[in-house]
Design a protein around this motif. Structure first.
Motif, PDB file in Angstrom:
ATOM      1  N   ALA A 124       0.828  -1.201   0.000  1.00  0.00           N
ATOM      2  CA  ALA A 124       0.000   0.000   0.000  1.00  0.00           C
ATOM      3  C   ALA A 124       0.863   1.253   0.000  1.00  0.00           C
ATOM      4  CB  ALA A 124      -0.925  -0.004   1.218  1.00  0.00           C
ATOM      5  N   ALA A 125       1.964   1.236   0.756  1.00  0.00           N
ATOM      6  CA  ALA A 125       2.853   2.398   0.806  1.00  0.00           C
ATOM      7  C   ALA A 125       3.533   2.638  -0.537  1.00  0.00           C
ATOM      8  CB  ALA A 125       3.904   2.195   1.895  1.00  0.00           C
ATOM      9  N   ALA A 126       3.779   1.547  -1.287  1.00  0.00           N
ATOM     10  CA  ALA A 126       4.457   1.676  -2.575  1.00  0.00           C
ATOM     11  C   ALA A 126       3.500   1.846  -3.744  1.00  0.00           C
ATOM     12  CB  ALA A 126       5.329   0.439  -2.813  1.00  0.00           C
ATOM     13  N   SER A 127       2.204   1.851  -3.465  1.00  0.00           N
ATOM     14  CA  SER A 127       1.212   1.952  -4.538  1.00  0.00           C
ATOM     15  C   SER A 127       1.313   3.286  -5.269  1.00  0.00           C
ATOM     16  CB  SER A 127      -0.193   1.779  -3.963  1.00  0.00           C
ATOM     17  OG  SER A 127      -1.180   2.011  -4.943  1.00  0.00           O
ATOM     18  N   ASP A 128       1.065   3.251  -6.576  1.00  0.00           N
ATOM     19  CA  ASP A 128       1.090   4.470  -7.383  1.00  0.00           C
ATOM     20  C   ASP A 128      -0.185   5.301  -7.203  1.00  0.00           C
ATOM     21  OD1 ASP A 128       3.558   3.818  -8.413  1.00  0.00           O
ATOM     22  OD2 ASP A 128       2.726   2.727 -10.129  1.00  0.00           O
ATOM     23  N   ASP A 129      -1.213   4.710  -6.618  1.00  0.00           N
ATOM     24  CA  ASP A 129      -2.462   5.440  -6.423  1.00  0.00           C
ATOM     25  C   ASP A 129      -2.253   6.577  -5.432  1.00  0.00           C
ATOM     26  OD1 ASP A 129      -3.705   3.766  -8.149  1.00  0.00           O
ATOM     27  OD2 ASP A 129      -4.714   2.561  -6.627  1.00  0.00           O
ATOM     28  N   VAL A 130      -2.650   7.769  -5.809  1.00  0.00           N
ATOM     29  CA  VAL A 130      -2.568   8.923  -4.922  1.00  0.00           C
ATOM     30  C   VAL A 130      -3.988   9.441  -4.728  1.00  0.00           C
ATOM     31  CG1 VAL A 130      -1.556  11.179  -4.499  1.00  0.00           C
ATOM     32  CG2 VAL A 130      -0.269   9.463  -5.800  1.00  0.00           C
ATOM     33  N   LEU A 131      -4.661   8.913  -3.715  1.00  0.00           N
ATOM     34  CA  LEU A 131      -6.043   9.273  -3.443  1.00  0.00           C
ATOM     35  C   LEU A 131      -6.100  10.211  -2.247  1.00  0.00           C
ATOM     36  CD1 LEU A 131      -7.630   5.723  -3.835  1.00  0.00           C
ATOM     37  CD2 LEU A 131      -7.488   7.539  -5.551  1.00  0.00           C
ATOM     38  N   ARG A 132      -7.019  11.142  -2.282  1.00  0.00           N
ATOM     39  CA  ARG A 132      -7.123  12.136  -1.221  1.00  0.00           C
ATOM     40  C   ARG A 132      -8.210  11.747  -0.226  1.00  0.00           C
ATOM     41  NH1 ARG A 132      -7.321  18.175  -3.421  1.00  0.00           N
ATOM     42  NH2 ARG A 132      -7.107  18.452  -1.152  1.00  0.00           N
ATOM     43  N   LEU A 261     -11.098   7.175   2.967  1.00  0.00           N
ATOM     44  CA  LEU A 261      -9.681   7.398   3.241  1.00  0.00           C
ATOM     45  C   LEU A 261      -8.881   7.663   1.980  1.00  0.00           C
ATOM     46  CD1 LEU A 261      -8.952   4.717   5.996  1.00  0.00           C
ATOM     47  CD2 LEU A 261      -9.878   7.030   6.240  1.00  0.00           C
ATOM     48  N   GLY A 262      -7.838   8.476   2.121  1.00  0.00           N
ATOM     49  CA  GLY A 262      -6.875   8.684   1.056  1.00  0.00           C
ATOM     50  C   GLY A 262      -5.769   7.642   1.130  1.00  0.00           C
ATOM     51  N   SER A 263      -4.797   7.748   0.247  1.00  0.00           N
ATOM     52  CA  SER A 263      -3.720   6.750   0.172  1.00  0.00           C
ATOM     53  C   SER A 263      -2.900   6.706   1.460  1.00  0.00           C
ATOM     54  CB  SER A 263      -2.812   7.061  -1.016  1.00  0.00           C
ATOM     55  OG  SER A 263      -3.541   7.022  -2.220  1.00  0.00           O
ATOM     56  N   ARG A 264      -2.567   7.866   2.025  1.00  0.00           N
ATOM     57  CA  ARG A 264      -1.732   7.880   3.234  1.00  0.00           C
ATOM     58  C   ARG A 264      -2.489   7.308   4.432  1.00  0.00           C
ATOM     59  NH1 ARG A 264       0.707  13.737   4.026  1.00  0.00           N
ATOM     60  NH2 ARG A 264      -1.535  14.249   3.949  1.00  0.00           N
ATOM     61  N   GLU A 265      -3.746   7.666   4.585  1.00  0.00           N
ATOM     62  CA  GLU A 265      -4.533   7.130   5.696  1.00  0.00           C
ATOM     63  C   GLU A 265      -4.759   5.623   5.549  1.00  0.00           C
ATOM     64  OE1 GLU A 265      -4.998  11.357   5.221  1.00  0.00           O
ATOM     65  OE2 GLU A 265      -5.525   9.735   3.823  1.00  0.00           O
ATOM     66  N   THR A 266      -4.924   5.176   4.304  1.00  0.00           N
ATOM     67  CA  THR A 266      -5.104   3.745   4.049  1.00  0.00           C
ATOM     68  C   THR A 266      -3.863   2.959   4.450  1.00  0.00           C
ATOM     69  OG1 THR A 266      -6.713   4.087   2.265  1.00  0.00           O
ATOM     70  CG2 THR A 266      -5.467   2.033   2.236  1.00  0.00           C
ATOM     71  N   THR A 267      -2.683   3.484   4.108  1.00  0.00           N
ATOM     72  CA  THR A 267      -1.431   2.828   4.487  1.00  0.00           C
ATOM     73  C   THR A 267      -1.278   2.767   5.997  1.00  0.00           C
ATOM     74  OG1 THR A 267      -0.370   3.562   2.439  1.00  0.00           O
ATOM     75  CG2 THR A 267       1.073   2.901   4.249  1.00  0.00           C
TER      76      THR A 267
END
Length: 347
Positions: A124-132, A261-267
């Motif tokens: 998840a931390a390395a995912s290219d998805d950048v969601l807000r 959740l965004g990408s950072r919160e998901t990680t």
């Protein structure tokens, strides 16, 4: 208080100046009035019970520790042997349609590799998805309506879709629709008093607008994207009980009922879940909306419940949460193996 006392005085079956009041039995009219007064506050024995938590749904099992009152936790009804039991529920007219009471629980794909949560957090931390991060939610649920006691009817599944959107001024809207994506276009069972009924697919159950809210407490407060702070945030959602894995899963569900959740919160959430005792990987599944994911199971032996969390195997996003009973509850007609709760979160 004065108003309540005045009401009670008027409801008195025997006035104080009545000579029969002193050490004498009530006459028939007085007994009837007293009986009506004492029955006024009793709950109806056949009233449907939709509990806000799975613990109350399973009153016949070991009672759960007290929890704060919450919005209804979405669920999925089941019938004997978890088979698809057909009930006939009446529309507003002579027409009747069959309604499927219970789909089967999700099944892990045979031979699929189980992905540990710490590895999933790394992916998840390395995912290219950048969601807000976005306040509001979109969730599809299947909830259980059931009754207990004499004349109780079988459990019935109530599919609903809920969309919550927030405005810049702090107000928000909530739209709830009766729909079942497994059977598009078919009539949908919805809750009604005294019995469930069927409505057309897409029928609006409620549409509400709420005034601005400036609460700074979880889950209204913005969730952090650091794992340690997010863990503390989730712990604050339920201040009554110690944060075990069962309570953590409840807090995660409440978080997702308020935020997308965004990408950072998901990680960060994946890292929190990786440290949850007893939450083990079991393999790949396809959720009820047809999305592939990884399943993680926690067995709550105290309450005889098996909880399955489904995460996206690439982004780590929570796709769904399923609760299955491992011991029957005859009072509510719930059989062992019944899926008691299922909800799927969408973006």
């Amino acid at each position: 208080m004065a108003d309540e006392l005045e009401l009670l005085r008027h409801a008195n079956p025997v006035p104080s100046d009545d000579p029969r009041f002193h050490d004498r039995p009530l006459d028939r009219p007085a007994e009837a009035r007293l009986d009506a007064l004492t029955r006024a506050g009793r709950p109806r024995p056949d009233r449907p019970r939709r509990a806000p938590t799975l613990g109350r749904l399973l009153d016949g099992l070991r009672p759960r520790r007290p929890r704060r009152s919450r919005h209804w936790a979405f669920g999925l009804g089941a019938a004997a042997a978890v088979g698809a039991v057909v009930l006939t529920l009446t529309l507003s007219g002579p027409t009747t349609v069959p309604a499927v009471a219970a789909p089967r629980p999700l099944v892990v794909a045979p031979g699929s590799a189980a992905l540990p949560l710490d590895r999933l957090a790394g992916l998840a931390a390395a995912s290219d998805d950048v969601l807000r991060l976005r306040q509001g939610t979109h969730v599809q649920s299947w909830s259980l309506s059931m009754t207990s006691g004499p004349g109780a009817r079988p459990p019935v599944t109530l599919p609903e879709e809920r969309v919550v959107r927030w405005a810049a001024d702090g107000s928000h809207t909530e739209l709830v629709v009766a729909t079942d994506p497994r059977h598009p276009g078919r009539p949908v069972v919805t809750d009604a008093d005294p019995v469930p009924r069927t409505v057309q697919d897409g029928h609006v159950l409620s549409r509400r607008t709420y005034p601005p809210s400036w609460s700074d407490a979880p889950p209204r407060a913005e969730p952090p994207h650091d794992a340690a702070r997010l863990r503390a945030y989730l712990d604050e959602i339920d201040r009554i009980n110690p944060m075990g894995t069962d309570e953590l899963l409840d807090a995660v569900a409440e978080l997702l009922d308020n935020w997308t959740l965004g990408s950072r919160e998901t990680t960060a959430l994946a890292r929190v879940l990786a440290d949850a005792p007893g939450l083990r990987p079991v393999g790949a599944v396809t959720d009820r909306l047809g999305r592939p994911g990884q399943a993680y199971v926690y067995d709550d032996t105290a309450r005889s419940v098996r909880r399955m969390l489904i995460l996206d195997q690439t982004t780590g996003a929570v796709l769904g949460l399923e609760d299955t009973v491992t011991r029957a509850d005859p009072e509510y007609g719930v059989e062992a193996g019944a899926v008691m709760s299922y909800r799927a979160w969408l973006r």
